[in-house]
Write an enzyme that holds these catalytic residues in place. Sequence first.
Site, short mmCIF file in Angstrom:
data_model
loop_
_atom_site.label_atom_id
_atom_site.label_comp_id
_atom_site.label_asym_id
_atom_site.label_seq_id
_atom_site.Cartn_x
_atom_site.Cartn_y
_atom_site.Cartn_z
N ALA A 29 6.57 -2.42 -0.96
CA ALA A 29 6.22 -1.04 -0.63
C ALA A 29 5.95 -0.98 0.88
CB ALA A 29 5.04 -0.53 -1.44
N LEU A 30 6.92 -1.47 1.63
CA LEU A 30 6.73 -1.68 3.07
C LEU A 30 6.54 -0.36 3.82
CD1 LEU A 30 9.42 -4.45 3.72
CD2 LEU A 30 7.03 -4.72 3.06
N HIS A 34 3.51 -2.90 7.92
CA HIS A 34 4.30 -4.13 7.71
C HIS A 34 5.34 -4.28 8.81
CE1 HIS A 34 3.23 -3.13 3.37
NE2 HIS A 34 2.74 -4.35 3.50
N LYS A 146 -6.33 -5.18 8.96
CA LYS A 146 -6.95 -4.27 7.99
C LYS A 146 -7.57 -5.06 6.84
CE LYS A 146 -4.89 -0.97 5.24
NZ LYS A 146 -5.52 -1.16 3.94
N VAL A 173 -2.40 -0.37 11.86
CA VAL A 173 -1.54 0.76 12.23
C VAL A 173 -2.04 1.98 11.47
CG1 VAL A 173 0.83 1.63 12.28
CG2 VAL A 173 0.40 -0.80 12.61
N LEU A 181 -2.72 2.82 7.54
CA LEU A 181 -1.57 2.71 6.63
C LEU A 181 -1.87 1.71 5.52
CD1 LEU A 181 1.61 2.83 8.87
CD2 LEU A 181 0.28 4.67 7.90
N SER A 183 -0.15 0.59 1.38
CA SER A 183 0.84 0.89 0.32
C SER A 183 0.21 1.81 -0.71
CB SER A 183 1.31 -0.40 -0.34
OG SER A 183 1.89 -1.24 0.62
#
Length: 273
Positions: A29-30, A34, A146, A173, A181, A183
Amino acid sequence: MKIFRSISEIQEYRKSLKGSIGFVPTMGALHNGHLSLIRKSIDNNDFTIVSIFINPTQFLPGEDLDKYPKREAADIKICELAKVDAIFMPIKEDMYSAIEPKILAPSQKAYILEGFKRPGHFDGVLQIVLKLFNIINPTRAYFGKKDAQQLYLIKDMVQSLFLHVELIPCEIVRENDGLALSSRNIYLNKEERTKALNISKALKMASKAMMKGEFQSIAIKNIIRKTMQGLYIEYIGIVDRDFNKIDKIELNNSIILLAAKVGNTRLIDNLWI
Ligand code: PAF
Protein backbone atom coordinates in the site's frame (compact mmCIF):
# COMPACT_ATOMS: atom_id res chain seq x y z
CA MET A 1 12.26 -4.56 -12.79
CA LYS A 2 12.35 -8.09 -11.42
CA ILE A 3 9.69 -9.52 -9.14
CA PHE A 4 10.57 -12.43 -6.88
CA ARG A 5 8.25 -14.50 -4.74
CA SER A 6 10.72 -17.28 -4.11
CA ILE A 7 13.36 -16.87 -1.40
CA SER A 8 15.96 -18.97 -3.20
CA GLU A 9 15.50 -17.00 -6.44
CA ILE A 10 15.98 -13.61 -4.79
CA GLN A 11 19.03 -14.97 -3.00
CA GLU A 12 20.47 -16.11 -6.33
CA TYR A 13 19.72 -12.68 -7.80
CA ARG A 14 21.30 -10.97 -4.78
CA LYS A 15 24.46 -13.02 -5.22
CA SER A 16 24.70 -11.88 -8.83
CA LEU A 17 24.69 -8.17 -7.87
CA LYS A 18 28.01 -6.35 -7.63
CA GLY A 19 27.84 -3.08 -5.72
CA SER A 20 25.82 -1.58 -2.89
CA ILE A 21 22.27 -2.75 -2.18
CA GLY A 22 19.67 -0.42 -0.71
CA PHE A 23 16.73 -2.21 0.87
CA VAL A 24 13.29 -0.78 1.64
CA PRO A 25 11.13 -3.20 3.64
CA THR A 26 7.39 -2.43 3.42
CA MET A 27 3.99 -3.96 3.94
CA GLY A 28 2.78 -2.53 0.63
CA ALA A 29 0.00 0.00 0.00
CA LEU A 30 2.88 2.26 -0.98
CA HIS A 31 2.50 6.02 -0.58
CA ASN A 32 4.79 9.03 -0.91
CA GLY A 33 6.38 8.22 2.44
CA HIS A 34 7.60 4.88 1.06
CA LEU A 35 8.54 6.58 -2.17
CA SER A 36 10.82 8.99 -0.31
CA LEU A 37 12.69 5.98 1.18
CA ILE A 38 12.86 4.31 -2.22
CA ARG A 39 14.23 7.47 -3.87
CA LYS A 40 16.84 7.89 -1.17
CA SER A 41 17.90 4.29 -1.62
CA ILE A 42 18.10 4.65 -5.41
CA ASP A 43 20.18 7.83 -5.09
CA ASN A 44 22.66 6.24 -2.70
CA ASN A 45 23.04 2.65 -3.89
CA ASP A 46 23.86 0.69 -7.02
CA PHE A 47 20.71 -1.43 -6.64
CA THR A 48 17.45 -1.05 -4.73
CA ILE A 49 15.28 -3.91 -3.55
CA VAL A 50 11.83 -3.30 -2.04
CA SER A 51 10.05 -6.01 -0.06
CA ILE A 52 6.28 -6.13 0.18
CA PHE A 53 5.02 -8.46 2.86
CA ILE A 54 2.15 -8.04 5.29
CA ASN A 55 3.83 -9.71 8.21
CA PRO A 56 1.20 -11.56 10.27
CA THR A 57 3.40 -11.91 13.36
CA GLN A 58 3.42 -8.17 14.06
CA PHE A 59 -0.39 -7.93 14.21
CA LEU A 60 -2.17 -8.76 17.44
CA PRO A 61 -5.42 -10.72 17.50
CA GLY A 62 -8.23 -8.29 16.68
CA GLU A 63 -5.98 -5.87 14.79
CA ASP A 64 -6.41 -5.03 11.11
CA LEU A 65 -4.36 -7.87 9.56
CA ASP A 66 -7.24 -9.12 7.41
CA LYS A 67 -8.28 -5.72 6.18
CA TYR A 68 -4.79 -4.21 5.86
CA PRO A 69 -4.80 -2.53 2.41
CA LYS A 70 -3.49 -4.68 -0.44
CA ARG A 71 -2.52 -2.82 -3.60
CA GLU A 72 -0.24 -5.23 -5.39
CA ALA A 73 -0.70 -3.94 -8.94
CA ALA A 74 -0.37 -0.28 -7.90
CA ASP A 75 2.66 -1.06 -5.72
CA ILE A 76 4.41 -2.80 -8.61
CA LYS A 77 3.70 0.17 -10.89
CA ILE A 78 5.01 2.65 -8.30
CA CYS A 79 8.23 0.66 -7.89
CA GLU A 80 8.63 0.30 -11.64
CA LEU A 81 8.21 4.05 -12.24
CA ALA A 82 10.65 4.79 -9.41
CA LYS A 83 13.19 2.47 -11.12
CA VAL A 84 13.46 -0.05 -8.33
CA ASP A 85 15.60 -3.00 -9.44
CA ALA A 86 13.65 -5.77 -7.74
CA ILE A 87 10.61 -6.39 -5.57
CA PHE A 88 10.53 -9.29 -3.13
CA MET A 89 6.98 -10.42 -2.36
CA PRO A 90 7.36 -13.63 -0.41
CA ILE A 91 4.66 -16.16 0.32
CA LYS A 92 3.70 -16.28 4.00
CA GLU A 93 4.19 -20.04 4.32
CA ASP A 94 7.78 -19.77 3.05
CA MET A 95 8.75 -17.15 5.61
CA TYR A 96 8.02 -19.14 8.77
CA SER A 97 8.80 -22.67 9.83
CA ALA A 98 6.50 -24.69 12.07
CA ILE A 99 8.94 -24.46 14.98
CA GLU A 100 10.48 -21.05 14.93
CA PRO A 101 13.20 -19.75 17.25
CA LYS A 102 11.59 -16.78 18.98
CA ILE A 103 13.04 -13.30 18.65
CA LEU A 104 12.10 -11.28 21.70
CA ALA A 105 12.47 -7.52 21.54
CA PRO A 106 14.01 -6.14 24.79
CA SER A 107 10.99 -5.82 27.05
CA GLN A 108 11.94 -2.58 28.83
CA LYS A 109 11.96 -0.75 25.47
CA ALA A 110 9.47 -2.86 23.51
CA TYR A 111 6.62 -2.99 26.01
CA ILE A 112 6.27 0.76 26.57
CA LEU A 113 4.26 3.21 24.42
CA GLU A 114 3.46 1.39 21.16
CA GLY A 115 4.47 -1.93 22.70
CA PHE A 116 2.33 -1.35 25.80
CA LYS A 117 -0.71 -0.97 23.58
CA ARG A 118 0.43 -3.73 21.22
CA PRO A 119 2.29 -6.27 23.37
CA GLY A 120 4.39 -8.60 21.22
CA HIS A 121 4.15 -6.35 18.15
CA PHE A 122 7.86 -5.58 18.15
CA ASP A 123 8.80 -9.24 18.57
CA GLY A 124 7.02 -9.83 15.26
CA VAL A 125 8.67 -6.81 13.64
CA LEU A 126 12.19 -7.84 14.67
CA GLN A 127 11.55 -11.45 13.62
CA ILE A 128 10.58 -10.45 10.08
CA VAL A 129 13.18 -7.71 9.69
CA LEU A 130 15.94 -10.12 10.73
CA LYS A 131 14.69 -12.70 8.22
CA LEU A 132 14.51 -10.06 5.48
CA PHE A 133 18.01 -8.78 6.27
CA ASN A 134 19.33 -12.36 6.11
CA ILE A 135 17.63 -13.01 2.78
CA ILE A 136 18.50 -9.70 1.09
CA ASN A 137 21.84 -9.01 2.77
CA PRO A 138 21.54 -5.27 2.09
CA THR A 139 24.30 -2.69 2.41
CA ARG A 140 21.80 -0.11 3.67
CA ALA A 141 18.20 -0.38 4.87
CA TYR A 142 15.76 2.53 4.89
CA PHE A 143 13.17 3.10 7.63
CA GLY A 144 10.83 6.01 8.30
CA LYS A 145 11.16 8.03 11.51
CA LYS A 146 7.38 7.88 11.90
CA ASP A 147 7.82 4.40 13.37
CA ALA A 148 10.32 5.80 15.83
CA GLN A 149 10.18 2.97 18.36
CA GLN A 150 10.46 0.36 15.60
CA LEU A 151 13.50 2.19 14.24
CA TYR A 152 15.10 2.30 17.69
CA LEU A 153 14.53 -1.43 18.29
CA ILE A 154 15.83 -2.40 14.85
CA LYS A 155 18.91 -0.25 15.45
CA ASP A 156 19.41 -2.00 18.78
CA MET A 157 19.02 -5.42 17.11
CA VAL A 158 21.55 -4.53 14.41
CA GLN A 159 24.06 -3.45 17.05
CA SER A 160 23.41 -6.29 19.48
CA LEU A 161 23.47 -9.06 16.85
CA PHE A 162 26.40 -7.48 14.95
CA LEU A 163 24.44 -7.36 11.70
CA HIS A 164 26.23 -5.96 8.66
CA VAL A 165 23.73 -3.36 7.53
CA GLU A 166 23.69 0.41 7.77
CA LEU A 167 20.32 1.78 8.87
CA ILE A 168 19.19 5.01 7.25
CA PRO A 169 16.44 6.83 9.16
CA CYS A 170 14.23 8.90 6.86
CA GLU A 171 12.13 11.97 7.64
CA ILE A 172 8.37 11.76 8.11
CA VAL A 173 6.46 12.74 4.98
CA ARG A 174 3.26 14.74 5.49
CA GLU A 175 0.30 15.90 3.45
CA ASN A 176 0.19 19.68 2.88
CA ASP A 177 -2.16 20.03 5.85
CA GLY A 178 0.24 18.21 8.18
CA LEU A 179 -1.25 14.70 8.32
CA ALA A 180 1.60 12.17 8.47
CA LEU A 181 1.38 9.72 5.57
CA SER A 182 0.32 6.22 6.55
CA SER A 183 -1.12 3.26 4.67
CA ARG A 184 -3.93 3.37 7.23
CA ASN A 185 -5.02 6.91 6.26
CA ILE A 186 -7.22 5.38 3.56
CA TYR A 187 -9.50 4.03 6.32
CA LEU A 188 -10.43 7.61 7.33
CA ASN A 189 -13.66 9.17 6.10
CA LYS A 190 -13.79 12.92 5.46
CA GLU A 191 -14.86 13.83 8.97
CA GLU A 192 -12.30 11.53 10.59
CA ARG A 193 -9.55 12.89 8.39
CA THR A 194 -10.34 16.42 9.59
CA LYS A 195 -10.26 15.23 13.20
CA ALA A 196 -6.97 13.39 12.58
CA LEU A 197 -5.31 16.71 11.76
CA ASN A 198 -5.34 17.46 15.48
CA ILE A 199 -2.55 14.92 15.91
CA SER A 200 0.01 16.84 13.84
CA LYS A 201 -1.47 20.10 15.14
CA ALA A 202 -0.72 18.94 18.69
CA LEU A 203 2.91 18.39 17.74
CA LYS A 204 3.00 21.87 16.19
CA MET A 205 1.59 23.37 19.40
CA ALA A 206 4.25 21.50 21.38
CA SER A 207 6.89 22.88 19.08
CA LYS A 208 5.60 26.45 19.54
CA ALA A 209 5.61 26.04 23.32
CA MET A 210 9.21 24.82 23.21
CA MET A 211 10.18 27.82 21.09
CA LYS A 212 8.82 29.96 23.93
CA GLY A 213 11.01 28.06 26.40
CA GLU A 214 8.68 25.36 27.77
CA PHE A 215 10.58 22.07 28.06
CA GLN A 216 8.84 20.34 30.97
CA SER A 217 7.33 17.09 29.75
CA ILE A 218 4.19 17.50 31.90
CA ALA A 219 3.45 20.95 30.48
CA ILE A 220 4.06 19.80 26.90
CA LYS A 221 1.84 16.76 27.43
CA ASN A 222 -0.96 19.03 28.70
CA ILE A 223 -0.72 21.23 25.63
CA ILE A 224 -0.86 18.14 23.40
CA ARG A 225 -3.80 16.66 25.33
CA LYS A 226 -5.80 19.89 24.95
CA THR A 227 -5.17 20.04 21.20
CA MET A 228 -6.14 16.41 20.78
CA GLN A 229 -9.51 16.82 22.47
CA GLY A 230 -12.15 14.76 20.68
CA LEU A 231 -9.66 12.02 19.75
CA TYR A 232 -9.16 8.83 21.69
CA ILE A 233 -5.58 9.29 22.90
CA GLU A 234 -3.72 6.01 23.38
CA TYR A 235 -0.49 7.56 24.58
CA ILE A 236 1.57 10.72 24.67
CA GLY A 237 5.18 9.77 25.29
CA ILE A 238 8.23 11.93 25.77
CA VAL A 239 11.48 10.02 25.66
CA ASP A 240 15.14 10.52 24.91
CA ARG A 241 16.58 8.97 21.76
CA ASP A 242 17.24 5.75 23.73
CA PHE A 243 13.59 5.54 24.65
CA ASN A 244 14.00 6.40 28.33
CA LYS A 245 11.10 8.47 29.64
CA ILE A 246 12.25 12.01 30.48
CA ASP A 247 10.78 14.79 32.62
CA LYS A 248 12.51 17.54 30.71
CA ILE A 249 12.92 17.73 26.95
CA GLU A 250 16.52 18.05 25.76
CA LEU A 251 17.29 19.55 22.37
CA ASN A 252 18.70 17.05 19.86
CA ASN A 253 17.99 14.12 22.15
CA SER A 254 14.22 13.82 22.55
CA ILE A 255 11.19 12.45 20.77
CA ILE A 256 7.52 13.19 21.42
CA LEU A 257 5.36 10.24 20.36
CA LEU A 258 1.60 10.19 19.96
CA ALA A 259 -0.92 7.48 19.20
CA ALA A 260 -4.63 8.07 18.89
CA LYS A 261 -7.69 6.41 17.51
CA VAL A 262 -9.84 8.32 15.07
CA GLY A 263 -12.99 6.26 14.68
CA ASN A 264 -11.62 2.75 14.31
CA THR A 265 -8.34 3.87 12.81
CA ARG A 266 -5.23 3.93 14.92
CA LEU A 267 -2.70 6.58 13.92
CA ILE A 268 0.74 7.45 15.23
CA ASP A 269 2.90 10.50 14.77
CA ASN A 270 5.97 11.98 16.39
CA LEU A 271 8.34 14.87 16.61
CA TRP A 272 12.11 14.49 16.89
CA ILE A 273 13.53 17.37 18.91
O1 PAF B 1 7.25 -0.47 8.97
C1 PAF B 1 6.74 -1.43 8.35
O2 PAF B 1 6.11 -1.28 7.30
C2 PAF B 1 6.89 -2.84 8.91
O3 PAF B 1 6.86 -2.84 10.29
C3 PAF B 1 8.14 -3.57 8.39
C4 PAF B 1 9.41 -2.88 8.81
C5 PAF B 1 8.08 -3.65 6.87
C6 PAF B 1 8.18 -4.99 8.94
O4 PAF B 1 7.06 -5.72 8.57
